[in-house]
Scaffold this motif. Structure first.
Motif, PDB file in Angstrom:
ATOM      1  N   THR A  28      42.201  52.800  51.421  1.00  0.00           N
ATOM      2  CA  THR A  28      42.464  51.354  51.453  1.00  0.00           C
ATOM      3  C   THR A  28      43.672  51.004  52.306  1.00  0.00           C
ATOM      4  N   THR A  29      44.472  51.994  52.675  1.00  0.00           N
ATOM      5  CA  THR A  29      45.660  51.729  53.496  1.00  0.00           C
ATOM      6  C   THR A  29      45.405  51.950  54.984  1.00  0.00           C
ATOM      7  N   GLN A  30      44.162  52.307  55.361  1.00  0.00           N
ATOM      8  CA  GLN A  30      43.851  52.468  56.782  1.00  0.00           C
ATOM      9  C   GLN A  30      44.077  51.137  57.515  1.00  0.00           C
ATOM     10  N   LYS A  31      44.591  51.248  58.743  1.00  0.00           N
ATOM     11  CA  LYS A  31      44.867  50.051  59.557  1.00  0.00           C
ATOM     12  C   LYS A  31      45.661  49.032  58.743  1.00  0.00           C
ATOM     13  N   ALA A  32      46.790  49.487  58.246  1.00  0.00           N
ATOM     14  CA  ALA A  32      47.593  48.674  57.327  1.00  0.00           C
ATOM     15  C   ALA A  32      48.073  47.375  57.950  1.00  0.00           C
ATOM     16  N   ARG A  33      48.122  47.303  59.270  1.00  0.00           N
ATOM     17  CA  ARG A  33      48.560  46.062  59.930  1.00  0.00           C
ATOM     18  C   ARG A  33      47.663  44.893  59.559  1.00  0.00           C
ATOM     19  N   ASN A  34      46.401  45.162  59.216  1.00  0.00           N
ATOM     20  CA  ASN A  34      45.475  44.092  58.866  1.00  0.00           C
ATOM     21  C   ASN A  34      45.695  43.546  57.459  1.00  0.00           C
ATOM     22  N   LEU A  35      46.508  44.228  56.663  1.00  0.00           N
ATOM     23  CA  LEU A  35      46.761  43.774  55.297  1.00  0.00           C
ATOM     24  C   LEU A  35      47.584  42.498  55.267  1.00  0.00           C
ATOM     25  N   SER A  36      48.260  42.196  56.364  1.00  0.00           N
ATOM     26  CA  SER A  36      49.088  40.990  56.397  1.00  0.00           C
ATOM     27  C   SER A  36      48.243  39.728  56.369  1.00  0.00           C
ATOM     28  N   THR A  37      46.953  39.855  56.694  1.00  0.00           N
ATOM     29  CA  THR A  37      46.053  38.703  56.685  1.00  0.00           C
ATOM     30  C   THR A  37      45.256  38.624  55.387  1.00  0.00           C
ATOM     31  N   TYR A  38      44.658  39.750  54.997  1.00  0.00           N
ATOM     32  CA  TYR A  38      43.843  39.779  53.785  1.00  0.00           C
ATOM     33  C   TYR A  38      44.141  41.043  52.975  1.00  0.00           C
ATOM     34  N   PRO A  39      44.424  40.909  51.679  1.00  0.00           N
ATOM     35  CA  PRO A  39      44.530  42.101  50.829  1.00  0.00           C
ATOM     36  C   PRO A  39      43.148  42.707  50.620  1.00  0.00           C
ATOM     37  N   ARG A  40      43.099  44.014  50.391  1.00  0.00           N
ATOM     38  CA  ARG A  40      41.833  44.704  50.165  1.00  0.00           C
ATOM     39  C   ARG A  40      41.652  44.981  48.679  1.00  0.00           C
ATOM     40  N   TRP A  41      40.505  44.609  48.194  1.00  0.00           N
ATOM     41  CA  TRP A  41      40.163  44.841  46.794  1.00  0.00           C
ATOM     42  C   TRP A  41      39.281  46.081  46.688  1.00  0.00           C
ATOM     43  N   SER A  42      39.504  46.865  45.662  1.00  0.00           N
ATOM     44  CA  SER A  42      38.694  48.071  45.479  1.00  0.00           C
ATOM     45  C   SER A  42      38.396  48.303  44.001  1.00  0.00           C
ATOM     46  N   LEU A  43      37.215  48.816  43.749  1.00  0.00           N
ATOM     47  CA  LEU A  43      36.791  49.229  42.410  1.00  0.00           C
ATOM     48  C   LEU A  43      36.062  50.545  42.575  1.00  0.00           C
ATOM     49  N   PHE A  44      36.493  51.568  41.850  1.00  0.00           N
ATOM     50  CA  PHE A  44      35.809  52.857  41.930  1.00  0.00           C
ATOM     51  C   PHE A  44      35.809  53.510  40.558  1.00  0.00           C
ATOM     52  N   LYS A  45      34.694  54.142  40.260  1.00  0.00           N
ATOM     53  CA  LYS A  45      34.522  54.735  38.927  1.00  0.00           C
ATOM     54  C   LYS A  45      33.821  56.079  39.034  1.00  0.00           C
TER      55      LYS A  45
END
Length: 335
Positions: A43-60
């Motif tokens: 989820t931290t790949q290409k972290a520069r893009n996090l400044s625009t949209y946070p990434r949501w994740s669900l894994f089980k």
């Protein structure tokens, strides 16, 4: 059916210290950490893009489910003044910080979530309390105890926006899970309605599965996520999740499960022999080229291995290609 309790999980860096698990559930062992880490790192790949949209994740998996957000730290501490945000959102080198914050629950035999954090896009109120875990160790240094804090399972805060799945949910028919296409990732266009659907579907899936939402750009390659929504996708697509070599190993592993012990030993021996022959072929090829060059030098009577029109770089490396050093970039990228 009783509702699940949740424990905090936080992965990030503090003012002085690099990325690490800051908080984990008290029952997490090395096995659970090895399971969640690849998802969090992805989820931290290409972290520069996090400044625009946070990434949501669900894994089980069979025993636990993680619900989290990867975002810029400043998005979690908006309640503070601008001066404090400037201090608390950067490390000791002035680099903007990003972090994974989430909640973990234990799964029962049903493996469906009853009540859990809702997908809310850029609205991160449900996760803002987790920044307190970073504040506890904000000024920790190398000589401090770097073991993660242990969190307890408890009911979600009443002020948190949650989803109650007591009503019927229509799952997406093409939703991918571990027993369906484990070597593939299903990619959808990053649209709010689709994100809601995937969030609900993943929470109710009885198989081990994973989803990452709000990815800006292309889909995450070589990540463990089986489902992704990305801004670059125009239509639904089934893409390669892992590289070709890993796919071959995965298929071989599946095939080996049905083999007898004797057959497994024979298969492994054949694989080792094939690998040895491949390496031997490479060595033979390299040796022949070197001998050819030496023979040419002997016949020509020169103190060089140079053939007509060959460059010094090719001569010094016996014909092997050498990776060129990239030119230094003028633009500094903190990520």
């Amino acid at each position: 059916m009783s509702k699940q309790d949740w424990a905090a999980i936080v992965y990030g860096r503090s003012y002085h210290l690099d990325f690490r698990f800051i908080t984990i559930p008290y029952d997490f062992t090395a096995k659970e950490i090895a399971w969640v880490l690849p998802y969090i790192i992805a989820t931290t790949q290409k972290a520069r893009n996090l400044s625009t949209y946070p990434r949501w994740s669900l894994f089980k998996n069979n025993s636990h489910c993680v619900v989290g957000v990867t975002c810029m730290v400043r998005d979690l501490i908006g309640r503070l003044g601008e001066d404090l945000i400037e201090v608390m959102a950067k490390d000791d080198r002035g680099r903007p910080l990003y972090v994974f914050v989430g909640y973990v629950t234990k799964l029962n035999r049903n493996r469906k979530l009853i009540e859990y954090p809702a997908y809310t896009g850029n609205y991160l109120t449900s996760f803002k309390p987790l920044y307190q875990e970073i504040e506890k160790v904000w000024l920790a240094r190398d000589y401090d105890d770097r073991k993660p804090c242990l969190s307890e399972y408890k009911a979600l805060n009443n002020t948190m926006e949650t989803i109650d799945n007591s009503f019927y949910i229509h799952q997406i028919s093409r939703f991918n899970h571990q027993t369906k296409y484990p070597e593939k990732t299903f990619v959808w266009q990053n649209l709010t309605p689709k994100n809601y659907q995937l969030w609900l579907a993943s929470s109710q899936c009885v198989e081990s599965t994973s989803v990452c939402l709000d990815i800006q750009g292309k889909y995450l390659i070589d990540s463990p996520f089986l489902n992704q929504t990305v801004s670059d996708a125009e239509n639904f697509a089934v893409c390669q999740r892992i590289n070709r070599q890993e796919e071959i190993s995965l298929k071989a592993s599946k095939n080996n499960k049905s083999l007898s012990f004797k057959e497994k030993i024979s298969t492994k021996a054949k694989e080792d022999i094939d690998l040895t022959l491949q390496q031997a072929a490479k060595v033979t090829s390299a040796s022949q080229e070197i001998i050819g060059n030496l023979t040419y030098r002997s016949n020509s009577g020169k103190n060089t291995l140079e053939k007509p029109n060959s460059s010094r770089k090719e001569r010094d490396n016996f014909g092997f290609k050498v990776k060129k050093n990239p030119l230094p970039s003028k633009k500094q990228d903190w990520f």
